[in-house]
Design an enzyme around this catalytic site. Sequence first.
Site, PDB file in Angstrom:
ATOM      1  N   LYS A  61     -61.863 -59.781   2.113  1.00 53.82           N
ATOM      2  CA  LYS A  61     -62.314 -58.521   1.317  1.00 53.82           C
ATOM      3  C   LYS A  61     -63.384 -58.995   0.492  1.00 53.82           C
ATOM      4  O   LYS A  61     -64.302 -58.338   0.334  1.00 53.82           O
ATOM      5  CB  LYS A  61     -61.204 -57.871   0.447  1.00 53.82           C
ATOM      6  CG  LYS A  61     -60.442 -56.911   1.543  1.00 53.82           C
ATOM      7  CD  LYS A  61     -59.234 -56.000   0.733  1.00 53.82           C
ATOM      8  CE  LYS A  61     -58.110 -56.681   0.220  1.00 53.82           C
ATOM      9  NZ  LYS A  61     -57.282 -56.168  -0.468  1.00 53.82           N
ATOM     10  N   ARG A 109     -52.204 -65.086   9.505  1.00 50.70           N
ATOM     11  CA  ARG A 109     -52.985 -63.934   9.432  1.00 50.70           C
ATOM     12  C   ARG A 109     -53.859 -63.995  10.651  1.00 50.70           C
ATOM     13  O   ARG A 109     -54.260 -65.087  11.295  1.00 50.70           O
ATOM     14  CB  ARG A 109     -53.875 -64.041   8.072  1.00 50.70           C
ATOM     15  CG  ARG A 109     -54.675 -65.292   7.858  1.00 50.70           C
ATOM     16  CD  ARG A 109     -55.514 -65.074   6.661  1.00 50.70           C
ATOM     17  NE  ARG A 109     -54.955 -64.405   5.559  1.00 50.70           N
ATOM     18  CZ  ARG A 109     -55.302 -63.628   4.779  1.00 50.70           C
ATOM     19  NH1 ARG A 109     -56.532 -62.835   4.934  1.00 50.70           N
ATOM     20  NH2 ARG A 109     -54.568 -62.914   3.699  1.00 50.70           N
ATOM     21  N   GLU A 127     -53.562 -54.062  -1.388  1.00 50.57           N
ATOM     22  CA  GLU A 127     -54.213 -54.255  -2.934  1.00 50.57           C
ATOM     23  C   GLU A 127     -55.332 -53.092  -2.860  1.00 50.57           C
ATOM     24  O   GLU A 127     -56.343 -53.559  -2.007  1.00 50.57           O
ATOM     25  CB  GLU A 127     -54.715 -55.378  -3.366  1.00 50.57           C
ATOM     26  CG  GLU A 127     -54.908 -55.433  -4.813  1.00 50.57           C
ATOM     27  CD  GLU A 127     -55.522 -56.673  -5.422  1.00 50.57           C
ATOM     28  OE1 GLU A 127     -55.281 -57.621  -4.911  1.00 50.57           O
ATOM     29  OE2 GLU A 127     -55.822 -56.531  -6.757  1.00 50.57           O
TER      30      GLU A 127
HETATM   31  P1  ATP Z   1     -58.138 -60.419   1.621  1.00 55.84           P
HETATM   32  O1  ATP Z   1     -57.749 -61.816   2.162  1.00 55.84           O
HETATM   33  O2  ATP Z   1     -58.962 -59.697   2.895  1.00 55.84           O
HETATM   34  O3  ATP Z   1     -58.780 -60.014   0.586  1.00 55.84           O
HETATM   35  P2  ATP Z   1     -55.545 -59.466   1.091  1.00 55.84           P
HETATM   36  O4  ATP Z   1     -54.449 -60.320   1.887  1.00 55.84           O
HETATM   37  O5  ATP Z   1     -55.701 -59.882  -0.321  1.00 55.84           O
HETATM   38  O6  ATP Z   1     -56.860 -59.544   1.992  1.00 55.84           O
HETATM   39  P3  ATP Z   1     -54.083 -57.099   0.948  1.00 55.84           P
HETATM   40  O7  ATP Z   1     -54.781 -55.965   0.574  1.00 55.84           O
HETATM   41  O8  ATP Z   1     -53.354 -57.922  -0.402  1.00 55.84           O
HETATM   42  O9  ATP Z   1     -55.268 -58.226   1.424  1.00 55.84           O
HETATM   43  O10 ATP Z   1     -53.411 -57.091   2.229  1.00 55.84           O
HETATM   44  C1  ATP Z   1     -52.253 -56.181   2.604  1.00 55.84           C
HETATM   45  C2  ATP Z   1     -51.532 -56.837   3.548  1.00 55.84           C
HETATM   46  O11 ATP Z   1     -52.208 -57.350   4.552  1.00 55.84           O
HETATM   47  C3  ATP Z   1     -50.615 -58.108   3.107  1.00 55.84           C
HETATM   48  O12 ATP Z   1     -49.422 -57.948   3.486  1.00 55.84           O
HETATM   49  C4  ATP Z   1     -51.484 -59.201   3.867  1.00 55.84           C
HETATM   50  O13 ATP Z   1     -50.922 -60.327   4.152  1.00 55.84           O
HETATM   51  C5  ATP Z   1     -52.159 -58.367   5.055  1.00 55.84           C
HETATM   52  N1  ATP Z   1     -53.275 -58.854   5.645  1.00 55.84           N
HETATM   53  C6  ATP Z   1     -54.413 -59.139   4.965  1.00 55.84           C
HETATM   54  N2  ATP Z   1     -55.192 -59.812   5.782  1.00 55.84           N
HETATM   55  C7  ATP Z   1     -54.578 -60.159   6.879  1.00 55.84           C
HETATM   56  C8  ATP Z   1     -55.095 -60.764   8.146  1.00 55.84           C
HETATM   57  N3  ATP Z   1     -56.163 -61.370   8.351  1.00 55.84           N
HETATM   58  N4  ATP Z   1     -54.187 -60.847   9.015  1.00 55.84           N
HETATM   59  C9  ATP Z   1     -52.913 -60.384   8.994  1.00 55.84           C
HETATM   60  N5  ATP Z   1     -52.532 -59.576   7.757  1.00 55.84           N
HETATM   61  C10 ATP Z   1     -53.399 -59.702   6.750  1.00 55.84           C
HETATM   62 MG    MG Z   2     -54.127 -59.859  -1.422  1.00 60.03          MG
END
Ligand code: ATP
Ligand code: MG
Length: 566
Positions: free
Chosen positions: A279, A269, A43
């Site tokens: 984030k 994750r 995102e």
């Molecule tokens: P955050 O929790 O940091 O806000 P998010 O999951 O909201 O991260 P996205 O931009 O939606 O961030 O993530 C894009 C992709 O990366 C998604 O498929 C998410 O599952 C994966 N992702 C995000 N953080 C991790 C992590 N710590 N380990 C593995 N994959 C991750």
């Molecule tokens: Mg997300």
Amino acid sequence: MTQTNRSAEDIKRDGPDHFIREIIKGDLASGRESKVVTRFPPEPNGYLHIGHAKSISLNFGMADEFDGHCNLRLDDTNPVKEDDEYIEAIQEDLRWLSTEWDGNTLHASDYFEQLYAWAEHLIEAGDAYVDDLNAEQIREYRGTLTEPGRNSPHRDRSVEENLDLFARMRAGEFPDGAKTLRAKIDMASGNINMRDPVIYRVLHANHPRTGDTWCIYPTYDFAHGQSDAIEGVTHSLCTLEFADHRPLYDWLIEHLPTPSVPKQTEFARLNLTYTILSKRKLMQLVNEGVVEGWDDPRMPTIRGLRRRGIPAEALRDFARGIGVARADSAVEYGYLEFCTREVLNKISLRRMAVLNPIKVVIENYPEGESELLDAVNNPEDETAGMRQVEFSREIYIERDDFMEDPPKKFFRLSPGREVRLRYAYFITCTDVIKDANGEVVELRCSYDPASRGGESPDGRKVRGTLHWVDAARALSAEVRRYGHLFNVEDPAGEEDFLTAINPDSKTVIADGKIEPALASDPPGAYVQFERLGYFCVDRDSTPDRPVFNETVALRDTWKKIQKAQG
Ligand code: ATP
Ligand code: MG
């Protein structure tokens, strides 16, 4: 689960065995899928971090391994938090990190028209309705983990009324939050995600790509699986927090005439010790000035790690090497350092720099003379060649490499002791000059002209080898040294993660002495300061004022940990 035999080379190239590879193999073997399609769906509401590197490695890696394809898809369904700045940065970071991305960017917003049509399809089938409850009421009606929810009073509107209201939502007749479109599933479901989830909301917000075309936006749940289906994604790999959304993911695919049937699989994750990977929290660090920006070398963002001097190859090795599991765990920060050293050892130029200098005067070296000595640029890489370093009567060595009254195992310089200067000569300390406070300000030494190149002239041995720089030719540099940003292993586990900030995470050495060759290395260049660690040229660097970031010290704590663990 069956683990098929993969060679040591396979494992080195693609990482250790994991359950997702086995699932994909199974789907290909059974003919359920003929070509693997994955996607990486960030995102655009922040910068990519090392957790995303894991997802990138897995999604692009699986596609590559099985001759499939992986899409970059920006999951841009929430215009309030999204921004062009992030969209640009995500692409730039991915370009730097990935060797597999084809350079195309897809967007969930490209599918808004199709998603709208599919929402109408649900309405027509009696599977969705327009609700007038506001967010708070929806929460109230939803029930709890132990209590079922209650039906909204608007749940039984006719198809015609729903179609009309939904069209008017789109036309902008209603203010934000006044109406939602909800899937009509089951308010008593044991899974709260299935209690008539909201799939569209009214949001009068300008979208970075679609501008003011829309004032209703699909929710994550409605956009994600449908975007997967539009793109022909076969394996939608996401992190564990989406496991509870899977029944909804499947329900929507089942109730819509999608062109394909993607399958969601969850993995754990990445958590990394001494590091925050959210984030929202990373944004807080930037906004509150705890760090100097998204690319601060202490940040776990891709651009922070890059500026810190961690090569893309090391990040890729790390992301592959940590493996993929179904259960949450934390990876040791030391493993990232290990991967970094492995790569930097191969590619970084060896240089000499003295960060805490003390002057040494070599009394029997002729005044006014100097000479050039051969030095190896990288013993791990013959193609890196040699350079020459200038040597004369006055040099700097590290203050720590001298002790007036050393303990037994100190093999460096002390009064009467002989050591080797790397690439240069054997020297013996003959005198110690102190100031009025008794502090050592200069050392006097003699050298053995027969030991040129640091070779013993007669078989006599010295225990220590020191790095040094010529005092007259040394340039001054700013050197930034870094420790962990947090002083606890699991900062996310603290009540307030900001209380766990390490106040000493950055130390600036304003006047490090560096050999002149270092001034011509461009920003981003990887160097090893001999005996100290790996450093890289910072983007703040100018020819007049070189600036270096410490990437990682030479000491290999990871190998020690490994040894201790057997
Ligand atoms: P955050 O929790 O940091 O806000 P998010 O999951 O909201 O991260 P996205 O931009 O939606 O961030 O993530 C894009 C992709 O990366 C998604 O498929 C998410 O599952 C994966 N992702 C995000 N953080 C991790 C992590 N710590 N380990 C593995 N994959 C991750
Ligand atoms: Mg997300």
